[in-house]
Write a protein that holds these residues in place. Structure first.
Motif, PDB file in Angstrom:
ATOM      1  N   GLU A   8       0.828  -1.215   0.000  1.00 61.62           N
ATOM      2  CA  GLU A   8       0.000   0.000   0.000  1.00 61.62           C
ATOM      3  C   GLU A   8       0.857   1.257   0.000  1.00 61.62           C
ATOM      4  O   GLU A   8       0.551   2.228  -0.701  1.00 61.62           O
ATOM      5  CB  GLU A   8      -0.931   0.004   1.212  1.00 61.62           C
ATOM      6  N   GLU A   9       1.915   1.253   0.774  1.00 64.62           N
ATOM      7  CA  GLU A   9       2.782   2.432   0.838  1.00 64.62           C
ATOM      8  C   GLU A   9       3.489   2.667  -0.487  1.00 64.62           C
ATOM      9  O   GLU A   9       3.647   3.818  -0.928  1.00 64.62           O
ATOM     10  CB  GLU A   9       3.799   2.277   1.962  1.00 64.62           C
ATOM     11  N   GLU A  10       3.928   1.570  -1.117  1.00 62.47           N
ATOM     12  CA  GLU A  10       4.577   1.707  -2.431  1.00 62.47           C
ATOM     13  C   GLU A  10       3.611   2.315  -3.433  1.00 62.47           C
ATOM     14  O   GLU A  10       3.980   3.216  -4.205  1.00 62.47           O
ATOM     15  CB  GLU A  10       5.036   0.332  -2.922  1.00 62.47           C
ATOM     16  N   LEU A  11       2.356   1.830  -3.447  1.00 62.13           N
ATOM     17  CA  LEU A  11       1.361   2.356  -4.387  1.00 62.13           C
ATOM     18  C   LEU A  11       1.105   3.836  -4.127  1.00 62.13           C
ATOM     19  O   LEU A  11       1.013   4.630  -5.069  1.00 62.13           O
ATOM     20  CB  LEU A  11       0.060   1.558  -4.268  1.00 62.13           C
ATOM     21  N   ALA A  12       1.009   4.209  -2.855  1.00 60.33           N
ATOM     22  CA  ALA A  12       0.750   5.613  -2.512  1.00 60.33           C
ATOM     23  C   ALA A  12       1.879   6.524  -2.990  1.00 60.33           C
ATOM     24  O   ALA A  12       1.664   7.709  -3.283  1.00 60.33           O
ATOM     25  CB  ALA A  12       0.575   5.751  -1.003  1.00 60.33           C
ATOM     26  N   GLY A  13       3.090   5.971  -3.121  1.00 55.26           N
ATOM     27  CA  GLY A  13       4.223   6.776  -3.558  1.00 55.26           C
ATOM     28  C   GLY A  13       4.355   6.919  -5.056  1.00 55.26           C
ATOM     29  O   GLY A  13       5.193   7.692  -5.546  1.00 55.26           O
ATOM     30  N   LEU A  14       3.526   6.210  -5.811  1.00 57.54           N
ATOM     31  CA  LEU A  14       3.633   6.264  -7.277  1.00 57.54           C
ATOM     32  C   LEU A  14       2.749   7.376  -7.824  1.00 57.54           C
ATOM     33  O   LEU A  14       1.722   7.148  -8.451  1.00 57.54           O
ATOM     34  CB  LEU A  14       3.223   4.905  -7.878  1.00 57.54           C
ATOM     35  N   ASN A  71      -5.357  -7.251  -0.716  1.00 62.26           N
ATOM     36  CA  ASN A  71      -5.285  -8.656  -0.334  1.00 62.26           C
ATOM     37  C   ASN A  71      -4.372  -8.773   0.893  1.00 62.26           C
ATOM     38  O   ASN A  71      -3.756  -7.781   1.306  1.00 62.26           O
ATOM     39  CB  ASN A  71      -4.786  -9.512  -1.505  1.00 62.26           C
ATOM     40  N   PRO A  72      -4.273  -9.955   1.498  1.00 66.70           N
ATOM     41  CA  PRO A  72      -3.465 -10.081   2.726  1.00 66.70           C
ATOM     42  C   PRO A  72      -1.990  -9.730   2.554  1.00 66.70           C
ATOM     43  O   PRO A  72      -1.292  -9.464   3.537  1.00 66.70           O
ATOM     44  CB  PRO A  72      -3.618 -11.567   3.090  1.00 66.70           C
ATOM     45  N   TYR A  73      -1.509  -9.705   1.322  1.00 70.49           N
ATOM     46  CA  TYR A  73      -0.078  -9.487   1.081  1.00 70.49           C
ATOM     47  C   TYR A  73       0.236  -8.087   0.560  1.00 70.49           C
ATOM     48  O   TYR A  73       1.396  -7.751   0.334  1.00 70.49           O
ATOM     49  CB  TYR A  73       0.439 -10.529   0.088  1.00 70.49           C
ATOM     50  N   GLY A  74      -0.784  -7.285   0.320  1.00 73.06           N
ATOM     51  CA  GLY A  74      -0.558  -5.952  -0.220  1.00 73.06           C
ATOM     52  C   GLY A  74      -1.738  -5.506  -1.058  1.00 73.06           C
ATOM     53  O   GLY A  74      -2.900  -5.671  -0.659  1.00 73.06           O
ATOM     54  N   VAL A  75      -1.472  -4.962  -2.223  1.00 72.70           N
ATOM     55  CA  VAL A  75      -2.541  -4.510  -3.108  1.00 72.70           C
ATOM     56  C   VAL A  75      -2.242  -4.934  -4.547  1.00 72.70           C
ATOM     57  O   VAL A  75      -1.092  -5.169  -4.927  1.00 72.70           O
ATOM     58  CB  VAL A  75      -2.718  -2.972  -3.065  1.00 72.70           C
ATOM     59  N   GLU A  76      -3.317  -5.039  -5.312  1.00 71.65           N
ATOM     60  CA  GLU A  76      -3.219  -5.216  -6.763  1.00 71.65           C
ATOM     61  C   GLU A  76      -3.937  -4.028  -7.391  1.00 71.65           C
ATOM     62  O   GLU A  76      -5.056  -3.697  -6.989  1.00 71.65           O
ATOM     63  CB  GLU A  76      -3.879  -6.526  -7.197  1.00 71.65           C
ATOM     64  N   ALA A  77      -3.308  -3.398  -8.341  1.00 69.97           N
ATOM     65  CA  ALA A  77      -3.882  -2.204  -8.946  1.00 69.97           C
ATOM     66  C   ALA A  77      -3.889  -2.334 -10.461  1.00 69.97           C
ATOM     67  O   ALA A  77      -2.891  -2.749 -11.060  1.00 69.97           O
ATOM     68  CB  ALA A  77      -3.097  -0.959  -8.536  1.00 69.97           C
ATOM     69  N   TYR A 134       9.729   1.491 -12.702  1.00 71.74           N
ATOM     70  CA  TYR A 134       9.783   0.783 -11.421  1.00 71.74           C
ATOM     71  C   TYR A 134      10.039  -0.707 -11.659  1.00 71.74           C
ATOM     72  O   TYR A 134       9.158  -1.545 -11.442  1.00 71.74           O
ATOM     73  CB  TYR A 134       8.465   0.972 -10.648  1.00 71.74           C
ATOM     74  N   PRO A 135      11.225  -1.056 -12.104  1.00 70.52           N
ATOM     75  CA  PRO A 135      11.529  -2.454 -12.445  1.00 70.52           C
ATOM     76  C   PRO A 135      11.475  -3.399 -11.248  1.00 70.52           C
ATOM     77  O   PRO A 135      11.349  -4.618 -11.429  1.00 70.52           O
ATOM     78  CB  PRO A 135      12.950  -2.375 -13.011  1.00 70.52           C
ATOM     79  N   GLU A 136      11.538  -2.861 -10.058  1.00 66.80           N
ATOM     80  CA  GLU A 136      11.499  -3.722  -8.868  1.00 66.80           C
ATOM     81  C   GLU A 136      10.083  -4.209  -8.545  1.00 66.80           C
ATOM     82  O   GLU A 136       9.904  -5.139  -7.738  1.00 66.80           O
ATOM     83  CB  GLU A 136      12.073  -2.970  -7.656  1.00 66.80           C
ATOM     84  N   LEU A 137       9.071  -3.584  -9.155  1.00 67.84           N
ATOM     85  CA  LEU A 137       7.678  -3.963  -8.904  1.00 67.84           C
ATOM     86  C   LEU A 137       7.198  -4.971  -9.947  1.00 67.84           C
ATOM     87  O   LEU A 137       7.654  -4.964 -11.089  1.00 67.84           O
ATOM     88  CB  LEU A 137       6.779  -2.725  -8.919  1.00 67.84           C
ATOM     89  N   VAL A 138       6.251  -5.809  -9.532  1.00 68.86           N
ATOM     90  CA  VAL A 138       5.676  -6.813 -10.452  1.00 68.86           C
ATOM     91  C   VAL A 138       4.519  -6.180 -11.211  1.00 68.86           C
ATOM     92  O   VAL A 138       3.556  -5.694 -10.602  1.00 68.86           O
ATOM     93  CB  VAL A 138       5.184  -8.050  -9.675  1.00 68.86           C
ATOM     94  N   THR A 139       4.610  -6.188 -12.541  1.00 66.56           N
ATOM     95  CA  THR A 139       3.555  -5.636 -13.394  1.00 66.56           C
ATOM     96  C   THR A 139       3.197  -6.674 -14.445  1.00 66.56           C
ATOM     97  O   THR A 139       3.993  -6.973 -15.339  1.00 66.56           O
ATOM     98  CB  THR A 139       4.015  -4.333 -14.072  1.00 66.56           C
ATOM     99  N   ASP A 140       2.000  -7.236 -14.327  1.00 67.62           N
ATOM    100  CA  ASP A 140       1.572  -8.313 -15.219  1.00 67.62           C
ATOM    101  C   ASP A 140       0.577  -7.809 -16.255  1.00 67.62           C
ATOM    102  O   ASP A 140      -0.063  -6.761 -16.089  1.00 67.62           O
ATOM    103  CB  ASP A 140       0.904  -9.440 -14.411  1.00 67.62           C
ATOM    104  N   ARG A 141       0.435  -8.597 -17.304  1.00 65.62           N
ATOM    105  CA  ARG A 141      -0.596  -8.321 -18.307  1.00 65.62           C
ATOM    106  C   ARG A 141      -1.979  -8.549 -17.698  1.00 65.62           C
ATOM    107  O   ARG A 141      -2.123  -9.228 -16.683  1.00 65.62           O
ATOM    108  CB  ARG A 141      -0.418  -9.220 -19.534  1.00 65.62           C
ATOM    109  N   THR A 142      -2.996  -8.015 -18.332  1.00 71.69           N
ATOM    110  CA  THR A 142      -4.358  -8.145 -17.840  1.00 71.69           C
ATOM    111  C   THR A 142      -5.270  -8.677 -18.949  1.00 71.69           C
ATOM    112  O   THR A 142      -4.810  -9.011 -20.045  1.00 71.69           O
ATOM    113  CB  THR A 142      -4.869  -6.793 -17.298  1.00 71.69           C
TER     114      THR A 142
END
Length: 287
Positions: free
Chosen positions: A229-235, A246-252, A264-272
């Motif tokens: 959540e904190e990472e998302l708020a900083g973007l 979810n219990p492990y963080g957020v999906e956006a 942000y290569p350190e973050l996981v970004t998947d196709r939808t």
């Protein structure tokens, strides 16, 4: 210059408990447009208003270059329409339906209709009441195609079909638009079908269009970002469409997937896919 099968501008319809709000939509000729949205979002109302089945309060509709209000019979000769509910009387057989349709459409093709009945394994002399829901939908699609329309309009027409039958119908749509002169508008909540066949996707929510875009570009642009959540708020430079915790963080659901992956290569970004886009878009609005 692009040609259009359908052009809708500022289409509006008011009901006591629902409003269709300034719907504008273009369907390029030779394409398949998927119309998505949850139940009650306005998909069916849009289709019925564009076809003048319900009287629209405002807006302009051009179908195959014609105003349906001015040239209703000509337009109806050129379109095939299938709604989710059964379209034929329970006590009619396919043979009797063909006899009726021959008197309705100038270009009714009995041989073509018979070939569709064979292709879909539909009995010619059985009454419609003896058909399963899937068989009734196949019959309606066969009838819609058998007067050689240039535009096919379907409202939840594949919802009663099993996966094998749906795949067969989707192949039929590909063949229908192959020459570049025919087009399809399909409203469906089975988004996996639209992942397969749609060239364009339009989403309606609460009577308004959220987006109307080329499908491949939409799926390329959007993605699912998984982080804390904190990472998302900083973007602050990321366009977030919707968020799910979810219990492990957020999906956006985010726009600009490739930019986010580079930035942000350190973050996981998947196709939808279309279903996730619809779910996150509605979730955003409800929050």
């Amino acid at each position: 210059m692009m040609e259009y099968a359908v052009r809708i501008k500022n289409l509006s319809k008011q009901y006591p408990d629902f409003s269709l709000n300034n719907i504008s939509l273009d369907i390029p000729k030779g394409s398949i447009m998927g119309l998505i949205g949850e139940n009650g979002s306005g998909k069916t109302t849009t289709i019925k208003a564009m076809l003048d089945i319900v009287k629209r309060d405002a807006g302009d509709v051009e179908i195959l270059g014609m105003d349906i209000r001015e040239r209703e019979q000509e337009v109806k000769e050129e379109i095939g329409v299938v709604f989710g509910e059964s379209q034929f009387h329970d006590f009619l057989s396919a043979v009797q339906i063909s006899g009726i349709m021959k008197r309705v459409y100038k270009n009714w093709d009995e041989e073509l209709f018979s070939s569709y009945l064979s292709r879909f394994a539909l009995p010619e002399k059985k009454k419609v009441k003896e058909y399963s829901r899937g068989m009734a939908m196949k019959l309606a699609i066969a009838a819609a195609l058998s007067h050689h329309p240039k535009l096919l309009i379907l409202d939840e027409a594949t919802s009663g079909l099993d996966p094998v039958a749906r795949d067969e119908i989707l192949d039929l749509f590909f063949g229908f638009i192959e020459d570049g002169e025919h087009s399809v508008l399909i409203a469906s909540h089975i988004t996996s079908d639209l992942d397969k066949v749609a060239d364009y996707v339009t989403m309606i929510h609460n009577g308004s269009i959220l987006f109307s875009e080329e499908k491949d570009q939409l799926l390329e642009d959007m993605g699912i970002l998984r982080c804390g959540e904190e990472e998302l708020a900083g973007l602050t430079d990321v366009h977030v469409v919707g968020v799910r915790k979810n219990p492990y963080g957020v999906e956006a659901l985010i726009r600009g997937r490739e930019y986010v992956k580079r930035r942000y290569p350190e973050l996981v970004t998947d196709r939808t896919n279309i279903e996730e886009i619809m779910l996150y878009s509605v979730r955003r609005d409800r929050k």
